[in-house]
Design an enzyme around this catalytic site. Structure first.
Site, mmCIF file in Angstrom:
data_model
loop_
_atom_site.group_PDB
_atom_site.id
_atom_site.type_symbol
_atom_site.label_atom_id
_atom_site.label_comp_id
_atom_site.label_asym_id
_atom_site.label_seq_id
_atom_site.Cartn_x
_atom_site.Cartn_y
_atom_site.Cartn_z
ATOM 1 N N HIS A 42 -5.300 -3.029 -3.170
ATOM 2 C CA HIS A 42 -4.894 -2.092 -4.223
ATOM 3 C C HIS A 42 -4.826 -2.722 -5.606
ATOM 4 O O HIS A 42 -4.460 -2.052 -6.572
ATOM 5 C CB HIS A 42 -3.555 -1.443 -3.860
ATOM 6 C CG HIS A 42 -3.630 -0.693 -2.568
ATOM 7 N ND1 HIS A 42 -4.090 0.596 -2.476
ATOM 8 C CD2 HIS A 42 -3.354 -1.079 -1.291
ATOM 9 C CE1 HIS A 42 -4.080 0.989 -1.219
ATOM 10 N NE2 HIS A 42 -3.638 -0.017 -0.477
ATOM 11 N N SER A 86 0.799 -1.219 0.000
ATOM 12 C CA SER A 86 0.000 0.000 0.000
ATOM 13 C C SER A 86 0.835 1.275 0.000
ATOM 14 O O SER A 86 0.385 2.305 -0.488
ATOM 15 C CB SER A 86 -0.948 0.000 1.197
ATOM 16 O OG SER A 86 -0.229 -0.094 2.408
ATOM 17 N N LYS A 126 -11.750 1.323 -2.457
ATOM 18 C CA LYS A 126 -10.657 1.962 -3.198
ATOM 19 C C LYS A 126 -11.040 2.010 -4.676
ATOM 20 O O LYS A 126 -11.908 2.793 -5.039
ATOM 21 C CB LYS A 126 -9.352 1.240 -2.867
ATOM 22 C CG LYS A 126 -8.955 1.576 -1.420
ATOM 23 C CD LYS A 126 -7.806 0.808 -0.845
ATOM 24 C CE LYS A 126 -7.568 1.289 0.584
ATOM 25 N NZ LYS A 126 -6.806 0.356 1.402
HETATM 26 C C1 LIG Z 1 -6.893 0.220 2.879
HETATM 27 C C2 LIG Z 1 -6.323 -1.113 3.198
HETATM 28 C C3 LIG Z 1 -6.969 -1.992 4.066
HETATM 29 C C4 LIG Z 1 -8.175 -1.564 4.874
HETATM 30 O O1 LIG Z 1 -9.304 -1.507 4.083
HETATM 31 P P1 LIG Z 1 -10.495 -0.543 4.547
HETATM 32 O O2 LIG Z 1 -11.662 -1.016 3.755
HETATM 33 O O3 LIG Z 1 -10.056 0.821 4.195
HETATM 34 O O4 LIG Z 1 -10.670 -0.752 6.009
HETATM 35 C C5 LIG Z 1 -6.462 -3.255 4.217
HETATM 36 N N1 LIG Z 1 -5.347 -3.641 3.582
HETATM 37 C C6 LIG Z 1 -4.666 -2.814 2.763
HETATM 38 C C7 LIG Z 1 -3.446 -3.295 2.085
HETATM 39 C C8 LIG Z 1 -5.125 -1.512 2.558
HETATM 40 O O5 LIG Z 1 -4.455 -0.680 1.792
#
Ligand SMILES: *Cc1c(COP(=O)(O)O)cnc(C)c1O
Length: 404
Positions: free
Chosen positions: A210, A182, A240
């Site tokens: 991602h 991330s 995302k």
């Molecule tokens: C954003 C993210 C999460 C958390 O997801 P949310 O739906 O925002 O709680 C988990 N793992 C990774 C790698 C992330 O980037």
């Protein structure tokens, strides 16, 4: 009185963070998410959201959410297990399972909770977890909460992982990785990880927050790499690239049934509003059909890397996450502020989120070619005005998300 003393300690800690350029505060958005956002009466070109495809404010998703509210109401009223599992969610789970090429799936309210669900649901005392040091903080928290024995290996170091697996006497082993890291943007060596999982009879848990929606024609990183195995438990977030909210876990039927019966972040929480699932159906339709969005994003990535090559320290990322490594939090904050003054919003990411301070530039299909070019232009202006020493990242470790 002792409580007041406690509060003054908190205040002192915050003051320390401020002087170390590590203090965090929030900017208030007065517009929807997108390539342009309004902050404090200014319209900024936004390069920090994870809305990779520009779907968060898409008219088709808004219409689906509205229709979903009319059809299903707003609140879900209960946990999925009690009285809160709606037909629109059941259909979404079936669709998402097929997307991940798995027999079954469940949705959760957030990715953070999905990681807690899988890892605390399946692993416990006496089991062993093997995790990349650059994994997301939610995976780290989940591992601690599971009480399993945790071994972390240096980022991408398959030999270190193999040694740890060989040395483990645990009967149940799980390898845990981000598919796309991330804060670094690089893709995990999932084919090698799967081989090791097979060799040492481990499960492989893949967090594709991602990759989903972007890689593998939208189906995610496993599809991109052509990988499939019952050993893999797949998680993707839906807030995302998908532009909505929540997350899903896809796996063998027995794994999903087990999680429904045991995973606390699934059982002991009120289900997400069903309109979220209605919006997700529209998002999947668009991800499926709108190939041009992914192509535009790829063009932005290639252009950005080519324009900035040689001018600063980029990481080997082929994804929308394009960090620029800087020598200190102070300089990262300074560059971010200079960009902000010029109308570009790019987040400075600092310890303890990462070990090495950086700007995290996030490209999106919602940006135009001209906007990406303007960002590059401004970045080059700011970076070349810095003394050379301020451009060279400090040598040292890459470990982040301290848990041990
Ligand atoms: C954003 C993210 C999460 C958390 O997801 P949310 O739906 O925002 O709680 C988990 N793992 C990774 C790698 C992330 O980037």
């Amino acid at each position: 009185m002792s409580q007041l003393h406690w509060f003054s300690q908190l205040a002192a800690e915050l003051a320390e963070r401020k002087s170390a350029h590590l203090y965090r505060s929030r900017r208030v958005l007065a517009s929807p998410q997108g390539a342009h956002v309004t902050v404090a009466d200014r319209v900024l070109c936004n390069f920090c959201s994870n809305d990779y495809l520009g779907l968060a404010n898409h008219p088709q998703l808004i219409a689906a959410a509205q229709a979903g509210a009319v059809r299903w109401g707003v609140g879900s009223g209960a946990s999925h297990l009690v009285a809160g599992h709606f037909a629109v969610e059941q259909q979404l789970e079936e669709r998402l399972a097929a997307w991940a090429n798995k027999p079954a799936a469940i949705t959760l309210s957030t990715g953070y909770m999905a990681n807690l669900a899988v890892i605390t649901g399946l692993m416990s005392r006496g089991d062993a977890i093997f995790a990349d040091k650059l994994n997301h903080a939610s995976l780290n928290d989940a591992m601690v909460l599971s009480r399993a024995d945790v071994k972390r290996f240096a980022h991408g170091d398959m030999q270190a992982l193999a040694r740890q697996l060989a040395a483990s006497k645990a009967a149940r082993k799980m390898i845990v990785v981000d598919a796309v890291f991330s804060m670094d943007g690089d893709i995990a060596p999932l084919a090698d990880l799967l081989k090791l999982a097979e060799q040492y009879d481990a499960l492989l848990y893949v967090d594709d927050a991602h990759g989903f929606g972007v890689l593998g024609n939208g189906r995610g990183t496993l599809a991109e790499l052509g990988l499939s195995s019952p050993r893999i438990i797949y998680m993707a977030t839906l807030g995302k690239a998908a532009g909505v909210a929540g997350a899903y876990i896809a796996a063998e039927q027995v794994v999903i049934d087990y999680l429904i019966n045991t995973a606390k972040p699934y059982i002991y929480t009120t289900a997400a509003p069903p309109l979220i699932a209605a919006a997700m159906h529209a998002s999947l339709d668009l991800i499926e059909q709108d190939v041009a969005r992914r192509e535009r994003l790829q063009q932005h990535i290639a252009y950005f890397r080519q324009r900035l090559a040689g001018a600063c320290t980029l990481l080997p990322s082929t994804t929308a996450i394009q960090p620029i490594i800087l020598p200190s939090s102070e300089i990262a904050v300074q560059v971010s502020a200079a960009l902000f003054a010029a109308g570009f919003w790019v987040a400075a990411i600092r310890p303890p989120t990462v070990a090495t301070p950086r700007l995290r530039v996030v490209l999106s299909a919602a940006h135009t070619q001209d906007e990406v070019a303007a960002l590059c232009e401004q970045l080059l202006l700011i970076l070349t005005a810095l003394p050379a020493a301020d451009l060279t990242p400090a040598a040292g470790s890459s470990a982040a998300g301290v848990i041990d």
